[in-house]
Design a protein around this motif. Sequence first.
Motif, PDB file in Angstrom:
ATOM      1  N   ALA A 289      -1.460   4.816  -6.017  1.00 39.03           N
ATOM      2  CA  ALA A 289      -0.853   5.952  -5.314  1.00 39.03           C
ATOM      3  C   ALA A 289      -1.876   6.628  -4.411  1.00 39.03           C
ATOM      4  O   ALA A 289      -1.591   6.942  -3.250  1.00 39.03           O
ATOM      5  CB  ALA A 289      -0.285   6.950  -6.323  1.00 39.03           C
ATOM      6  N   ILE A 290      -3.071   6.833  -4.927  1.00 44.48           N
ATOM      7  CA  ILE A 290      -4.125   7.475  -4.133  1.00 44.48           C
ATOM      8  C   ILE A 290      -4.487   6.614  -2.928  1.00 44.48           C
ATOM      9  O   ILE A 290      -4.592   7.106  -1.805  1.00 44.48           O
ATOM     10  CB  ILE A 290      -5.359   7.761  -5.014  1.00 44.48           C
TER      11      ILE A 290
ATOM     12  N   GLU B 295      -4.327   5.502   2.745  1.00 42.85           N
ATOM     13  CA  GLU B 295      -4.131   4.535   3.831  1.00 42.85           C
ATOM     14  C   GLU B 295      -3.075   5.027   4.813  1.00 42.85           C
ATOM     15  O   GLU B 295      -3.244   4.919   6.033  1.00 42.85           O
ATOM     16  CB  GLU B 295      -3.720   3.168   3.280  1.00 42.85           C
ATOM     17  N   ASP B 296      -1.991   5.567   4.282  1.00 41.93           N
ATOM     18  CA  ASP B 296      -0.927   6.081   5.140  1.00 41.93           C
ATOM     19  C   ASP B 296      -1.459   7.215   6.012  1.00 41.93           C
ATOM     20  O   ASP B 296      -1.200   7.259   7.213  1.00 41.93           O
ATOM     21  CB  ASP B 296       0.244   6.563   4.280  1.00 41.93           C
TER      22      ASP B 296
ATOM     23  N   LYS C  70     -14.634   3.060   6.672  1.00 38.59           N
ATOM     24  CA  LYS C  70     -13.209   2.946   6.362  1.00 38.59           C
ATOM     25  C   LYS C  70     -12.374   3.690   7.393  1.00 38.59           C
ATOM     26  O   LYS C  70     -11.343   3.187   7.854  1.00 38.59           O
ATOM     27  CB  LYS C  70     -12.950   3.498   4.949  1.00 38.59           C
ATOM     28  N   LEU C  71     -12.816   4.889   7.769  1.00 38.62           N
ATOM     29  CA  LEU C  71     -12.086   5.668   8.773  1.00 38.62           C
ATOM     30  C   LEU C  71     -12.059   4.952  10.117  1.00 38.62           C
ATOM     31  O   LEU C  71     -11.014   4.816  10.747  1.00 38.62           O
ATOM     32  CB  LEU C  71     -12.726   7.045   8.934  1.00 38.62           C
TER      33      LEU C  71
ATOM     34  N   VAL D 189      -8.042  -0.851  13.384  1.00 34.00           N
ATOM     35  CA  VAL D 189      -7.007  -1.813  12.990  1.00 34.00           C
ATOM     36  C   VAL D 189      -5.619  -1.286  13.330  1.00 34.00           C
ATOM     37  O   VAL D 189      -4.756  -2.046  13.790  1.00 34.00           O
ATOM     38  CB  VAL D 189      -7.130  -2.163  11.490  1.00 34.00           C
ATOM     39  N   ALA D 190      -5.395   0.003  13.140  1.00 34.21           N
ATOM     40  CA  ALA D 190      -4.085   0.575  13.468  1.00 34.21           C
ATOM     41  C   ALA D 190      -3.760   0.373  14.944  1.00 34.21           C
ATOM     42  O   ALA D 190      -2.656  -0.045  15.297  1.00 34.21           O
ATOM     43  CB  ALA D 190      -4.055   2.066  13.118  1.00 34.21           C
TER      44      ALA D 190
END
Length: 186
Positions: A20-21, A26-27, A99-100, A106-107
């Motif tokens: 969930a986290i 990610e969302d 990661k950011l 990637v988005a």
Amino acid sequence: MTLLHSLRRLLSAPLVYLAAIVLLGEDWLWRAGARLNALLARLAPLAALERRVAALGPRAAMALFLLPALALLPVKLLALLAIARGHSAWGVAVIVLAKLVGAAAVARLYTLTLPALRRLAWFAALLDWFLPRKAAWIARLRASPAWRRVARATAALRRPVAVLLKRLLRRLRLRLAARRRARHGP
């Protein structure tokens, strides 16, 4: 209830919370990265670059789509090395920043290259297989009590983080406008 069933529930509970986290994060990263990239795409050089990326063939689009993951892998490995050598704050900060940046890249690349990537039969088949399953997994996860607890806990963080990001983006826009005025005059 059998011992195996009880043990399975006990062991899977932390994984549900972790999932969930991760999915909420990610969302959020995906949406924030998409907004930031849309803002940056207004700059003429980036807009021209995006037009070229969108015009790539399927194989070139796949290579470009994989580039952020491959480029950030050595950075993440160096961050793990820093953590192993006792520089945990720096290592974690680098991993979070990677990661950011990776999620934002990637988005945007996904959006730009998806039409070309879908022309690869294996990619289209994999995507058509994966996306419905992902939607089902997420729907199942969202129906869980763990998801609701994590969503409530993170909802309290959304507003302050959104305000901070808006301030940062406003500063970025002002700096870019000031540079543009300095270069081209008032």
